[in-house]
Design an enzyme around this catalytic site. Structure first.
Site, PDB file in Angstrom:
ATOM      1  N   THR B  24       0.843  -1.180   0.000  1.00 47.53           N
ATOM      2  CA  THR B  24       0.000   0.000   0.000  1.00 47.53           C
ATOM      3  C   THR B  24       0.889   1.243   0.000  1.00 47.53           C
ATOM      4  OG1 THR B  24      -2.045   0.924   0.839  1.00 47.53           O
ATOM      5  CG2 THR B  24      -0.402   0.377   2.494  1.00 47.53           C
ATOM      6  N   CYS B  30      -3.999   7.903   7.354  1.00 47.77           N
ATOM      7  CA  CYS B  30      -4.606   6.569   7.266  1.00 47.77           C
ATOM      8  C   CYS B  30      -3.713   5.562   7.980  1.00 47.77           C
ATOM      9  CB  CYS B  30      -4.696   6.114   5.816  1.00 47.77           C
ATOM     10  SG  CYS B  30      -5.811   7.079   4.807  1.00 47.77           S
ATOM     11  N   HIS B  47      -6.173  -0.918   4.429  1.00 48.14           N
ATOM     12  CA  HIS B  47      -5.756   0.490   4.435  1.00 48.14           C
ATOM     13  C   HIS B  47      -7.018   1.318   4.693  1.00 48.14           C
ATOM     14  CE1 HIS B  47      -3.345   3.900   2.244  1.00 48.14           C
ATOM     15  NE2 HIS B  47      -4.253   4.421   3.060  1.00 48.14           N
TER      16      HIS B  47
END
Lengths: 283, 160
Positions: B24, B30, B47
Site C-alpha cells: 500500500t 490513514c 488500508h
C-alpha cells in the site's frame, strides 16, 4: 509449569484487565486468585499455592508496600515473585520496593504489549527470546556446515519414527542445555553432507548430530551475552537413540521445544537455560 | 517471481500465495494493518481512512474498508475462513501520521491509531510491531511467503 496468579487491586475493573491480558499472552495459568487489598492477599497467600503476585500499591486497609514487607518477612511467602502495577511515580519508593525483592514494576496506564513483555521477562526470564536465538543458531549451523536450508513448517514434512537425540550442556554466566532431536535418516543425510561420506552408518549419523549440537551451541552462546569477556564451559555432546516415535512425541510435547523444517525433515530443538547468578541465589 | 498486489485507500486484500507481496502506498493519517498467520501462510492488509463507521453507516455499507471497525471485522473473518487463527496472527501497523495537508484539529492520525488499538484489545490480540505517528507519508509491504513486513518512509526502508 502452570502459574497460579494472585491479582491484588481494589478496583475490580483493573483486576479484570490484568486477567484479560494474561489470558491473551497464552501463559500457562493454573488458577487466577484475587484480593482487594494487602490484608486479603496475605490470607489468600497462606491458604493457596501462589506462584506470582501482581499487586497495586495504593489500596485501603493494607497497601501494597506493607503487603510486600510482610510477605518478605515470612518464610512461606518471601520467595514468591511480586510485580507492582501502579500509578506510583516516586522513583525512590519504587527503588526501595525493588531493593526489597520486588521483581518488577509496571506503571499505570500500560498497553497490553508492555504488560506482555513484563510477564515474559518475569516468568520466562530471557527464554522466549533465547528460544528463537537457539533455532536461529541451528539454522545457521545447518546452512554453513551441512548445506541444508530451513523452510517454513508444513504438513508435508517427514516426522521421524526413530530418532537420535544429541545434547550439549554449557555453564558460565548462564547455564543450560541444548538438545536436538532428529530422525535417523536425517542424521545420515547430515553425516553425508558434513563429512562428505557415502552411506554413513548409524554411529556416523549420531556423531553428525552431536557435531551439529556442538556448532549450534557455539553459535548460540555469543548471541545471549553482551560482552565477549563472558566465557562459557561447554560439555562434550552426548547422544542417544530411540527406535519408535515415543521420544519424538514426548520431546515435541514440551512447550520449550521448537520444531523446524529442514528441507522436508522435521527437526526439533529444545533450550533449557537459566541465569547462573539466579540459581546461585536459590531463586 | 514476486507478484505485487496493490491495496488502495479504503481497500483490503488477502492472499495465501507465497509469491505475493501486498503493497500500500502513501499512508498519511490513514493506517495500514497487516495480519499474518505463518502456519497457514495467509496474510492480509487493510488500508483504512477513518476510525469509526458510526459517523456514516451508509458509507460503511458501501465501503466497509474505509473504516477501522468494519474493515478489520471483514479482514479478520476472511483470514479465518482461509484457516488462519486469531491466536497465531501477527499484527503490524503503520501510518497514523499528522499530515499538514489534512484538515487541522481533527487529529485523524491519532484517532485512527487509537481505533486499531481498541479493536485489537477487544479481539484479544497484541500489536506485534508498529511504525506510527510523525509527519511523513509511508508505504507498507507484506511478503506473503515469509510474513516479513517493511515500511518505507523518506526513502528509508525498515522492517517491522
Amino acid at each position: 509449569m502452570s502459574w497460579n496468579i494472585l491479582i491484588v487491586d481494589d478496583s475490580s475493573l483493573t483486576r479484570k484487565i490484568v486477567k484479560r491480558v494474561i489470558e491473551m499472552t497464552e501463559m500457562d495459568v493454573g488458577q487466577f486468585l484475587d484480593a482487594e487489598n494487602g490484608e486479603e492477599a496475605l490470607k489468600v497467600l497462606h491458604q493457596s499455592n501462589v506462584d506470582l503476585v501482581l499487586s497495586d500499591l495504593n489500596m485501603p486497609q493494607m497497601n501494597g508496600v506493607e503487603m510486600v514487607h510482610q510477605m518478605k518477612s515470612t518464610a512461606d511467602t518471601k520467595s514468591i515473585p511480586v510485580v507492582i502495577i501502579s500509578t506510583e511515580s516516586k522513583t525512590s519508593r519504587i527503588r526501595e520496593l525493588l531493593a526489597e525483592g520486588v521483581k518488577d514494576y509496571l506503571h499505570k496506564p500500560f498497553t497490553p504489549e508492555e504488560f506482555k513483555e513484563l510477564i515474559q521477562t518475569v516468568c520466562c526470564g530471557t527464554t522466549q527470546k533465547a528460544d528463537n536465538l537457539s533455532s536461529e543458531a541451528l539454522t545457521k549451523a545447518l546452512e554453513t556446515m551441512a548445506f541444508l536450508t530451513v523452510i517454513p513448517v508444513d504438513e508435508d514434512m517427514v516426522v521421524p519414527q526413530n530418532t537420535v537425540r544429541a545434547e550439549i550442556g554449557f555453564s558460565g554466566l548462564k547455564e543450560g542445555t541444548i538438545e536436538i532431536l532428529a530422525g535417523l535418516d536425517f542424521c545420515k543425510l547430515l553425516a553425508e553432507n558434513i563429512g562428505a561420506m557415502d552411506n554413513p552408518d548409524e554411529k556416523a549419523a549420531c556423531d553428525a548430530l552431536k557435531e551439529l549440537s556442538n556448532v549450534t551451541c557455539g553459535l548460540f552462546l555469543p548471541m545471549v551475552v553482551t560482552s565477549t569477556a563472558d566465557v562459557f564451559d561447554v560439555t562434550v555432546p552426548n547422544s542417544d537413540r530411540c527406535d519408535d516415535a515415543s521420544q519424538w512425541k514426548e520431546f515435541t510435547a514440551d512447550k520449550n521445544a521448537c520444531v523446524i523444517n529442514v528441507e522436508g525433515h522435521a527437526v526439533a530443538i529444545r533450550l533449557t537455560i537459566k541465569d547462573a547468578a539466579l540459581s546461585d541465589a536459590g531463586v | 517471481m514476486e507478484n505485487k498486489t496493490i491495496v488502495h485507500v479504503s481497500d483490503a486484500k488477502v492472499s495465501n500465495d507465497p509469491a505475493n507481496v501486498l503493497i500500500t502506498y502513501s499512508l498519511g493519517s490513514c493506517i495500514a494493518v497487516c495480519l499474518y498467520d505463518s502456519v497457514t501462510q495467509a496474510g492480509g492488509m487493510l488500508h483504512y481512512q477513518l476510525p469509526d463507521s458510526k459517523v456514516d453507516p451508509d458509507r460503511a455499507n458501501e465501503k466497509p474498508f474505509m473504516f477501522a471497525d468494519t474493515g478489520m471485522q471483514i479482514l479478520v473473518n476472511k483470514l479465518m475462513s482461509m484457516g488462519a487463527s486469531k491466536k497465531r496472527m501477527h499484527v503490524k501497523i503503520a501510518g497514523g501520521a499528522e499530515m499538514d495537508t489534512g484538515p487541522k484539529g481533527f487529529d485523524i492520525g491519532k484517532r485512527n491509531y487509537l481505533a486499531i488499538r481498541k479493536i485489537m484489545w477487544k479481539n484479544g490480540m497484541f500489536i506485534d510491531a508498529e511504525d506510527v505517528g510523525g509527519h511523513t507519508p509511508r508505504n507498507m509491504y507484506l511478503n506473503i511467503g515469509n510474513g516479513n513486513v517493511t515500511v518505507r518512509a523518506n526513502g528509508l526502508e525498515r522492517s517491522l
